[in-house]
Design a protein around this motif. Structure first.
Motif, PDB file in Angstrom:
ATOM      1  N   THR A  47      73.518  29.368  71.033  1.00 48.52           N
ATOM      2  CA  THR A  47      74.070  30.096  69.880  1.00 48.52           C
ATOM      3  C   THR A  47      73.922  31.612  69.997  1.00 48.52           C
ATOM      4  O   THR A  47      74.222  32.332  69.042  1.00 48.52           O
ATOM      5  CB  THR A  47      73.384  29.639  68.581  1.00 48.52           C
ATOM      6  OG1 THR A  47      71.960  29.860  68.683  1.00 48.52           O
ATOM      7  CG2 THR A  47      73.646  28.161  68.315  1.00 48.52           C
ATOM      8  N   GLU A  48      73.451  32.086  71.135  1.00 46.66           N
ATOM      9  CA  GLU A  48      73.265  33.529  71.307  1.00 46.66           C
ATOM     10  C   GLU A  48      74.618  34.233  71.380  1.00 46.66           C
ATOM     11  O   GLU A  48      75.507  33.830  72.154  1.00 46.66           O
ATOM     12  CB  GLU A  48      72.471  33.809  72.588  1.00 46.66           C
ATOM     13  CG  GLU A  48      72.190  35.289  72.858  1.00 46.66           C
ATOM     14  CD  GLU A  48      71.144  35.895  71.924  1.00 46.66           C
ATOM     15  OE1 GLU A  48      70.607  36.952  72.250  1.00 46.66           O
ATOM     16  OE2 GLU A  48      70.881  35.308  70.857  1.00 46.66           O
ATOM     17  N   ARG A  87      67.736  31.104  70.902  1.00 50.69           N
ATOM     18  CA  ARG A  87      69.182  30.967  70.698  1.00 50.69           C
ATOM     19  C   ARG A  87      69.905  30.693  72.007  1.00 50.69           C
ATOM     20  O   ARG A  87      70.908  29.965  72.030  1.00 50.69           O
ATOM     21  CB  ARG A  87      69.741  32.224  70.029  1.00 50.69           C
ATOM     22  CG  ARG A  87      69.323  32.384  68.567  1.00 50.69           C
ATOM     23  CD  ARG A  87      70.167  33.440  67.866  1.00 50.69           C
ATOM     24  NE  ARG A  87      69.940  34.767  68.404  1.00 50.69           N
ATOM     25  CZ  ARG A  87      69.013  35.607  67.950  1.00 50.69           C
ATOM     26  NH1 ARG A  87      68.200  35.227  66.970  1.00 50.69           N
ATOM     27  NH2 ARG A  87      68.883  36.799  68.471  1.00 50.69           N
TER      28      ARG A  87
END
Length: 217
Positions: free
Chosen positions: A204-205, A199
């Motif tokens: 997208t973390e 991620r």
């Protein structure tokens, strides 16, 4: 040999105590495994919105790692007298076993936490300067980047380096084995964060404090 076996068993059993799950259930929050990342660690407990529960989880997960090493260092030699080298290596066995117990607890189908707090505990017990440096690196990245997983991975990558320096400076147990044990723990921690790494690479973390509804499942 019995010291190593007992150290491994006790270390694993202590490490496998799912404090995050116990605390959240006791507080009436429910099953922490059903929110966020599904982990039982402090970061996922924080996603409940209860900071005090996350702090308790962090402290207790670190304490069980510390206790595993402390027991192997102090209690085992009194029960099964051995030479100092065997005692030292038994503490390493207990440290690794506690970490594995936290990450893969038999009571939860071998699905546990990521191991950051437990690693802090065992490092503080084995060589407190290395444990404090690990914490400092984690906090630095956490405050500047606001991403828990990145903080943990960075601390893990640098931990073996600081462990070796501590060994050279006489701040850590004798023998390069200590640095190798820290390297092993770091590798295991990074492996536990493999999904987080994916991620991070995808951008997208989630960040620390992000609402639980926005967390990945």
């Amino acid at each position: 040999m019995i010291n190593y076996v007992v150290a491994a068993v006790v270390g694993y059993l202590l490490g496998s105590i799912p404090f995050g799950l116990i605390i959240t259930r006791a507080a009436g929050v429910g099953d922490v495994r059903k929110i966020g990342s599904g982990s039982i660690g402090a970061t996922n407990v924080l996603r409940t919105g209860r900071r005090e529960l996350a702090a308790m989880t962090l402290l207790l997960d670190a304490a069980k790692g510390f206790a595993a090493v402390a027991l192997a260092r102090t209690v085992l030699p009194s029960l099964f007298p051995v030479d100092p080298t065997t005692t030292l290596y038994a503490t390493y066995v207990a440290a690794v076993a506690a970490f594995i117990g936290h990450c893969y607890p038999v009571w939860l189908g071998f699905k546990g936490g990521k191991g950051v707090a437990t690693m802090i505990g065992v490092l503080l017990a084995l060589a407190w300067p290395v444990g404090l440096i690990f914490c400092a690196v984690w906090l630095l990245i956490a405050f500047t980047q606001k991403i828990s997983s990145l903080s943990a991975i960075t601390a893990a990558v640098t931990a073996p380096i600081f462990a070796y320096v501590a060994y050279l400076m006489g701040w850590a147990p004798e023998g390069i084995v200590f640095a190798l044990v820290v390297a092993l723990l770091s590798i295991l921690l990074i492996v536990r964060h493999s999904s987080n790494i994916a991620r991070l690479m995808a951008g997208t973390e989630p960040r620390i404090g992000q609402s639980k509804s926005a967390e990945p499942s």
